[in-house]
Write an enzyme that holds these catalytic residues in place. Structure first.
Site, PDB file in Angstrom:
ATOM      1  N   LYS A  34      32.276  17.822  48.605  1.00 22.50           N
ATOM      2  CA  LYS A  34      31.006  18.548  48.541  1.00 22.50           C
ATOM      3  C   LYS A  34      30.978  19.406  47.279  1.00 22.50           C
ATOM      4  O   LYS A  34      31.957  19.483  46.541  1.00 22.50           O
ATOM      5  CB  LYS A  34      30.837  19.414  49.789  1.00 22.50           C
ATOM      6  CG  LYS A  34      31.905  20.481  49.957  1.00 22.50           C
ATOM      7  CD  LYS A  34      31.694  21.296  51.208  1.00 22.50           C
ATOM      8  CE  LYS A  34      32.809  22.337  51.359  1.00 22.50           C
ATOM      9  NZ  LYS A  34      32.601  23.208  52.523  1.00 22.50           N
ATOM     10  N   TYR A 251      28.835  44.174  25.366  1.00 21.86           N
ATOM     11  CA  TYR A 251      27.866  44.981  26.112  1.00 21.86           C
ATOM     12  C   TYR A 251      28.560  46.096  26.886  1.00 21.86           C
ATOM     13  O   TYR A 251      29.625  45.905  27.487  1.00 21.86           O
ATOM     14  CB  TYR A 251      27.105  44.105  27.098  1.00 21.86           C
ATOM     15  CG  TYR A 251      26.084  43.179  26.464  1.00 21.86           C
ATOM     16  CD1 TYR A 251      24.986  43.691  25.768  1.00 21.86           C
ATOM     17  CD2 TYR A 251      26.216  41.801  26.573  1.00 21.86           C
ATOM     18  CE1 TYR A 251      24.053  42.846  25.196  1.00 21.86           C
ATOM     19  CE2 TYR A 251      25.292  40.946  26.005  1.00 21.86           C
ATOM     20  CZ  TYR A 251      24.208  41.469  25.312  1.00 21.86           C
ATOM     21  OH  TYR A 251      23.288  40.629  24.749  1.00 21.86           O
TER      22      TYR A 251
END
Length: 354
Positions: A34, A251
């Site tokens: 999956k 940042y």
């Protein structure tokens, strides 16, 4: 071309499947593929694991894609079907379904299907996610046995703490109490249980993370389990900055150099699937030498420490996780698990098979 890519080592994938076989030689294997094969590519993984007797996926669309690609093995829907409209597709493509609630049984009882559907009846043995509670399990089994649209019934549960100190004893005892005397196949073991609890192997094992070369245990390395990394996320240095003592990078200025520091800018960021919350100090390989991330991860870039890394410059190769740098280390530094990092690989990252 941007240098970032994910290299998928199919030989390592097959090796890890062999480790599953070595631990559970008497069990059939449902390979859990999956989440696009945990980020490795569902069809790519299925092809490499053609020796598996079955595959487990999330939904009907994934299962049909496997059938249309020519796979004949058993295919199991781990959350089952979501509406009665899906049942004809299950019958047409011979898909097996987990059954975890009364509503699914009612849909099966009402369905007039041309062929019978194999089901995995799920016991909620303590995880309290999906499945029938112990007091309702017997009645659910009886209804499925009487339903004309139901073929083989496999008894199933899922362990919450197979990778933890408390283990599986209570859940396994609950399952055994209800399954004793019933003539039905059993499926219990995930990766952690395959490796540590042979008494839970049953007829079908369901390996997931171990197939992709990552340890399911926080206190045990993949190397010690003879697991090899399948995905190696690589990039390169695309920029250089010489930071005087006291200057910051990135940042928020979360990293400030305490001494003159040579910084390298790497073409990889959180839009590629690298965790934004990976802090300064998260390990990275540059030119095969161990270094660390500096400052905050940006959308498309991150910064690494090149101080003391011999020969590092523009174009120097960078390993973000994989061969030589276990993905578990990156996950631990970022406060998450390897499953999340592998599954989060962005579609924009080129994938190559090696």
């Amino acid at each position: 071309m941007r240098p970032l890519q994910a290299k998928i080592n199919l030989s390592a994938l097959k090796h890890n499947f062999g480790v599953v076989r070595g631990h559970a030689p008497q069990s059939r294997t449902i390979a859990v593929i999956k989440a696009n094969g945990y980020g490795h590519g569902m069809l790519r993984v299925a092809r490499a694991l053609e020796a598996a007797e079955g595959y487990a996926v999330l939904n009907v669309g994934e299962a049909v894609a496997l059938r249309e690609a020519g796979f004949k093995q058993a295919i199991l829907l781990l959350e089952g079907f979501f509406s009665a409209d899906e049942l004809p597709t299950l019958a047409e493509h011979r898909l097996a379904s987990v059954i975890h609630c009364q509503e699914q049984i009612e849909m099966l009882e009402m369905a007039g299907l041309p062929v019978k559907i194999n089901v995995f009846l799920k016991l909620n043995s303590g995880m309290n996610r999906l499945g029938f509670r112990p007091e309702a399990f017997g009645a659910a089994l009886q209804r499925l046995q009487a339903a004309r649209s139901v073929g083989q019934i496999t008894l199933m549960t899922h362990f919450a703490c197979a990778d933890e100190v408390q283990g599986i004893a209570a859940q396994l005892a609950c399952f055994d109490r209800l399954a004793t005397g019933l003539d039905a196949p059993r499926s219990l073991a995930n990766s952690a249980a395959i490796l540590r609890f042979p008494q839970a192997h049953g007829d079908w094992v369901r390996p997931g993370i171990m197939l992709y070369g990552s340890s399911p245990f926080a206190d045990t390395s993949a190397v010690s389990l003879d697991l090899k990394p399948v995905m190696t996320l690589t990039s390169a240095i695309i920029g250089l900055q010489d930071l005087p003592a006291g200057e910051a990078v990135g940042y928020g200025a979360t990293f400030r150099a305490e001494q003159p520091t040579r910084a390298g800018i790497v073409a990889c960021g959180y839009a590629d699937g690298y965790p934004r919350h990976a802090p300064t100090g998260t390990p990275v390989l540059v030119n095969g030498q161990r270094s660390r991330i500096l400052g905050r991860v940006s959308m498309d870039m991150l910064c690494v420490d090149l101080t003391g890394i011999s020969g590092a410059g523009i174009g120097s190769p960078v390993v973000l996780w994989g061969e030589g740098l276990p993905v578990e280390e990156i996950a631990a530094a970022a406060g998450t698990i390897s499953y999340e990092l592998l599954c989060a690989l962005a579609a924009r990252v080129p994938v190559v098979e090696v």
